[in-house]
Design a protein around this motif. Structure first.
Motif, mmCIF file in Angstrom:
data_model
loop_
_atom_site.group_PDB
_atom_site.id
_atom_site.type_symbol
_atom_site.label_atom_id
_atom_site.label_comp_id
_atom_site.label_asym_id
_atom_site.label_seq_id
_atom_site.Cartn_x
_atom_site.Cartn_y
_atom_site.Cartn_z
ATOM 1 N N ALA A 84 42.503 32.888 39.747
ATOM 2 C CA ALA A 84 42.972 33.675 38.609
ATOM 3 C C ALA A 84 42.309 33.190 37.324
ATOM 4 N N VAL A 85 42.035 34.124 36.414
ATOM 5 C CA VAL A 85 41.545 33.788 35.081
ATOM 6 C C VAL A 85 42.373 34.550 34.051
ATOM 7 N N ASP B 24 49.326 42.381 40.111
ATOM 8 C CA ASP B 24 49.389 41.204 39.241
ATOM 9 C C ASP B 24 48.014 40.553 39.195
ATOM 10 N N LEU B 25 47.352 40.609 38.037
ATOM 11 C CA LEU B 25 46.033 40.003 37.904
ATOM 12 C C LEU B 25 46.076 38.488 38.083
ATOM 13 N N ARG C 88 36.216 40.861 35.853
ATOM 14 C CA ARG C 88 35.799 40.078 34.697
ATOM 15 C C ARG C 88 36.383 40.761 33.469
ATOM 16 N N SER C 89 36.850 39.994 32.502
ATOM 17 C CA SER C 89 37.488 40.593 31.325
ATOM 18 C C SER C 89 36.581 40.446 30.115
ATOM 19 N N THR D 182 35.466 28.103 37.713
ATOM 20 C CA THR D 182 36.273 28.573 38.838
ATOM 21 C C THR D 182 35.574 29.741 39.527
ATOM 22 N N ASN D 183 36.106 30.133 40.673
ATOM 23 C CA ASN D 183 35.583 31.291 41.393
ATOM 24 C C ASN D 183 36.067 32.570 40.718
ATOM 25 N N VAL D 184 35.284 33.647 40.822
ATOM 26 C CA VAL D 184 35.682 34.927 40.248
ATOM 27 C C VAL D 184 36.916 35.453 40.984
ATOM 28 N N PRO D 185 37.892 36.068 40.287
ATOM 29 C CA PRO D 185 39.050 36.639 40.978
ATOM 30 C C PRO D 185 38.687 37.948 41.679
ATOM 31 N N MET D 186 39.211 38.121 42.892
ATOM 32 C CA MET D 186 38.937 39.300 43.709
ATOM 33 C C MET D 186 40.247 39.856 44.251
#
Length: 269
Positions: free
Chosen positions: A218-219, A209-210, A172-173, A146-150
């Protein structure tokens, strides 16, 4: 959104080969994983009348907007990043903005290009992601395809002329030990956003909200992980929405320009 290409899919491909596939229409998806080892870049294209203010904005905000190169007005070429680059055709997807509003997404700029347009190419976190993967630090958005969350934050950039607005970050977590190592590794790449701007407690930078990113996908952030936030090259799109220029073009998030510059050239250690 199309699934992000896995990093191993195009192992050994050159930046030029990746661009030619994009230019021919053979690749229309996000560019993560294309031409491993080669720098990818964010894009912002503005009329000449706004170019000086935007260049100064990049200088004042080097974390989200590390400027790699810019064009002469009306010239789509970027010889310092690749001999054959044409910014009108070499990204898989472009966004067109009018008065700060996103009005369309297009696969090329042939019908929109003007003699007064100046293109700015900004460093991308895909470069430091490669360094993280080489150190066996997992990246969940890559593993999930997936795409990175921004996220837009409550941190304001330094203004320049009409350009102002919030910092956008990518997340990134990591488990704590990997988070420490990620800080060390990405600090070596100031031309592609460098070290994180925030770790943990997303609410402190205005992220409610992450699970609901403003851009990307979202990841999961697991209970034993810390969210780590880097300044992001999508920041100009939030700034454009705030500044409301009559006309502007950007890349679509995740759909970058693949250059001939090697990631190793951007490392300072």
């Amino acid at each position: 959104m199309n699934a992000v290409v896995r990093h191993a899919d195009f192992r050994g491909e050159s930046g030029e080969a990746a661009r030619l596939r994009v230019r021919s229409g053979d690749h229309r998806g996000p560019t993560a994983g294309l031409a491993p080892g080669y720098v990818q870049a964010n894009l912002a294209i503005l009329p000449k009348a706004l170019a000086a203010d935007f260049q100064r904005f990049c200088a004042l905000n080097p974390k989200p907007c590390p400027l790699l190169a810019s064009t002469e007005p009306g010239d789509p070429r970027l010889p310092t990043l690749g001999a054959d680059i044409d910014v009108r055709t070499d990204l898989p997807l472009y966004r067109v903005w009018r008065n700060g509003e996103l009005v369309e997404e297009v696969p090329d700029l042939k019908a929109l290009w003007r003699d007064d347009l100046v293109a700015f190419l900004i460093g991308c976190s895909f470069s430091f992601e490669e360094a993280l993967l080489e150190d066996d630090i997992p990246l969940r958005h890559i593993a999930c395809g997936t795409n990175v969350p921004m996220y837009r934050t409550n941190i304001q950039n330094q203004p320049s002329g009409a350009f102002h607005g919030p910092l956008v970050v990518s997340m990134r977590s990591f488990k704590p030990a990997d988070a420490i190592r990620a800080v060390q590794i990405t600090s070596r790449f100031p031309n592609v956003h460098g070290a994180p701007v925030h770790i943990g407690k997303p609410e402190l930078i205005g992220i409610k909200d992450l699970a609901k990113p403003d851009y990307g996908d979202a990841v999961e952030v697991k209970d034993d992980e810390l969210p780590v936030f880097w300044a992001c090259g999508v920041t100009p799109q939030a700034v454009i929405a705030a500044a409301k220029p009559d006309f502007c073009i950007t890349h679509a998030p995740g759909y970058m320009l693949v250059t001939d510059l090697k990631n190793s050239r951007l490392a300072i250690l």
